[in-house]
Design a protein around this motif. Structure first.
Motif, short mmCIF file in Angstrom:
data_model
loop_
_atom_site.label_atom_id
_atom_site.label_comp_id
_atom_site.label_asym_id
_atom_site.label_seq_id
_atom_site.Cartn_x
_atom_site.Cartn_y
_atom_site.Cartn_z
N ASP A 226 0.85 -1.20 0.00
CA ASP A 226 0.00 0.00 0.00
C ASP A 226 0.89 1.25 0.00
O ASP A 226 1.86 1.34 0.75
N GLU A 227 0.57 2.21 -0.83
CA GLU A 227 1.36 3.44 -0.90
C GLU A 227 1.36 4.18 0.43
O GLU A 227 2.34 4.86 0.76
N SER A 228 0.30 4.06 1.20
CA SER A 228 0.23 4.76 2.49
C SER A 228 1.24 4.20 3.49
O SER A 228 1.52 4.84 4.50
N SER A 229 1.77 2.99 3.23
CA SER A 229 2.74 2.39 4.15
C SER A 229 4.15 2.87 3.91
O SER A 229 5.04 2.64 4.73
N GLU A 230 4.39 3.54 2.77
CA GLU A 230 5.75 3.96 2.43
C GLU A 230 6.33 4.88 3.49
O GLU A 230 7.46 4.68 3.97
N ARG A 231 5.59 5.89 3.89
CA ARG A 231 6.08 6.85 4.88
C ARG A 231 6.29 6.18 6.25
O ARG A 231 7.25 6.48 6.96
N LYS A 232 5.40 5.26 6.61
CA LYS A 232 5.54 4.56 7.89
C LYS A 232 6.81 3.72 7.93
O LYS A 232 7.53 3.69 8.93
N LEU A 233 7.09 3.04 6.83
CA LEU A 233 8.29 2.21 6.78
C LEU A 233 9.56 3.07 6.84
O LEU A 233 10.55 2.68 7.47
N GLN A 234 9.52 4.22 6.20
CA GLN A 234 10.66 5.12 6.26
C GLN A 234 10.86 5.65 7.68
O GLN A 234 11.99 5.76 8.16
N LYS A 235 9.75 5.99 8.35
CA LYS A 235 9.84 6.46 9.73
C LYS A 235 10.37 5.36 10.66
O LYS A 235 11.07 5.64 11.64
N ALA A 236 10.04 4.11 10.34
CA ALA A 236 10.49 2.99 11.17
C ALA A 236 11.98 2.71 11.00
O ALA A 236 12.57 2.03 11.85
N GLY A 237 12.57 3.19 9.89
CA GLY A 237 14.00 3.00 9.71
C GLY A 237 14.44 2.46 8.38
O GLY A 237 15.63 2.20 8.17
N ALA A 238 13.51 2.27 7.44
CA ALA A 238 13.89 1.77 6.11
C ALA A 238 14.62 2.86 5.33
O ALA A 238 14.16 4.00 5.27
N ASP A 239 15.75 2.51 4.73
CA ASP A 239 16.49 3.46 3.89
C ASP A 239 15.80 3.64 2.54
O ASP A 239 15.83 4.74 1.98
N ARG A 240 15.20 2.58 2.03
CA ARG A 240 14.49 2.63 0.76
C ARG A 240 13.21 1.81 0.89
O ARG A 240 13.20 0.77 1.56
N VAL A 241 12.16 2.28 0.24
CA VAL A 241 10.89 1.55 0.20
C VAL A 241 10.51 1.34 -1.26
O VAL A 241 10.50 2.28 -2.05
#
Length: 359
Positions: A226-241
């Motif tokens: 889901d596109e809405s999860s991209e920002r959450k994953l970045q906030k959690a610590g992902a360098d790239r989504v």
């Protein structure tokens, strides 16, 4: 030697139980043995009025049937009690033998030895990559990493899905990748990167968060449905989504309205059967290239690599480097070439290959 092809899982199977230490299989028999020793010692101490040491000795020689003489003449009650101990010891021996035969015939001892060998291998692994989730995306990520000669550890809760990888000598761990103990066992502290490609965005979010807490320096790439999860994953610590559906849509659109461009990009990656790669190569202090311009370095003539971009130390990207672009330490050059050509260039850029500097 070409990398082994990883076939798709044939289907879901029930989860295999965690391989236990052989000691656990005989824990019941040991518990019964200890109980018989305690009961026998207390029995002789109570019935025959023996000392605790003599009562223990009498119990041990009775259960082990070694045939030593009695400590003292036994009363009728003592003899009946001894008969009961002998019967109990025989039943225990039969139970232990049955447990051993069942354990050996089940083949679980092989699983235990394999798991111990796997743990020993993982403890000595450094600079490897963790692939969390072996679904459709995880399978292709694993294949690509292996084809580039990189070491991989695949984590998935379904051991049946991972069984194919074990036959290809690819390190695997059965478990949930969001579990700190599982990631630690996979060597996350020594790993170079992690790919979170589990079946749901929520699971990938937990994996990224846990991995980032365990290793702040780890390179993490996460898949998002889901596109809405991209920002959450970045906030959690992902360098790239990465959003696979978005990438697939872009490529399909390119094939539809710019087919020549799509064909060109495909041919570039597979020209003449020799795969070309885009690689980021950092310039280190001590390299003979530092201070030169691209024109002076003559990378195309010396290494047959093409510089298509340059990342500056501040993180900005220059996609059109010119002949006057100065090669400063700290920059990362985006180079196109074969694997061997890029490796030779990387050694020079890091200052390791002094011989090439004389050419």
């Amino acid at each position: 030697m070409p990398a082994p092809r990883i076939s798709a899982p044939s289907g879901k199977a029930p989860l295999h139980p965690t391989v236990r230490h052989p000691f656990h299989h005989f824990l019941g028999a040991l518990s019964v043995l200890l109980l018989l020793v305690v009961v026998g010692t207390l029995g002789y101490w109570t019935i025959e009025r023996m000392s605790l040491l003599n009562a223990l000795y009498m119990t041990v020689i009775t259960l082990s049937t070694v045939g030593f003489g009695e400590v003292q003449p036994l009363s009728p009650h003592g003899r009946l009690f001894t008969i009961g101990l002998i019967v109990g010891g025989g039943a225990l021996a039969a139970y232990a033998a049955g447990t051993a035969i069942e354990y050996l015939s089940s083949g679980e001892w092989r699983d235990f030895l394999e798991a111990r060998r796997e743990r020993r291998m993982l403890r000595g692994m450094t600079g490897h990559y963790l692939v969390c989730g072996f679904g459709r995306v995880g399978r292709h990520v694993t294949q690509e990493l292996i084809e580039q000669g990189l070491r991989v550890v695949v984590i998935d809760p379904d051991s049946a899905v991972l069984s194919r990888l074990k036959s290809l000598e690819i390190s695997t761990i059965t478990g949930t990748a969001s579990d700190e103990a599982v990631l630690t066992a996979a060597g996350i502290l020594q790993a170079k990167g992690l790919v979170a490609c589990a079946s749901s965005d929520a699971e990938n979010l937990l994996i990224v968060l846990t991995a980032r807490l365990l290793n702040p320096r780890l390179q993490i790439v996460a898949r998002a449905i889901d596109e809405s999860s991209e920002r959450k994953l970045q906030k959690a610590g992902a360098d790239r989504v990465v959003l696979p559906y978005q990438i697939a849509a872009f490529r399909m659109t390119t094939c539809l309205i710019r087919p020549a461009v799509a064909d060109f990009l495909w041919e570039v990656a597979h020209v003449g059967g020799i795969e070309l790669f885009l690689e980021q190569i950092p310039l280190r202090e001590g390299s003979c290239l530092v201070g030169q311009t691209l024109a002076q370095a003559q990378l195309r003539n010396r290494f047959n690599v093409t510089i298509v971009g340059c990342r500056l130390p501040d993180g900005s990207l220059s996609v059109r480097p010119t002949a006057e672009t100065v090669l400063d330490a700290g920059k990362e050059l985006i180079a196109l070439g074969t694997h061997a050509e890029l490796q030779a260039f990387a050694r020079l850029a890091s200052g390791e290959d002094r011989g090439a500097a004389q050419q």
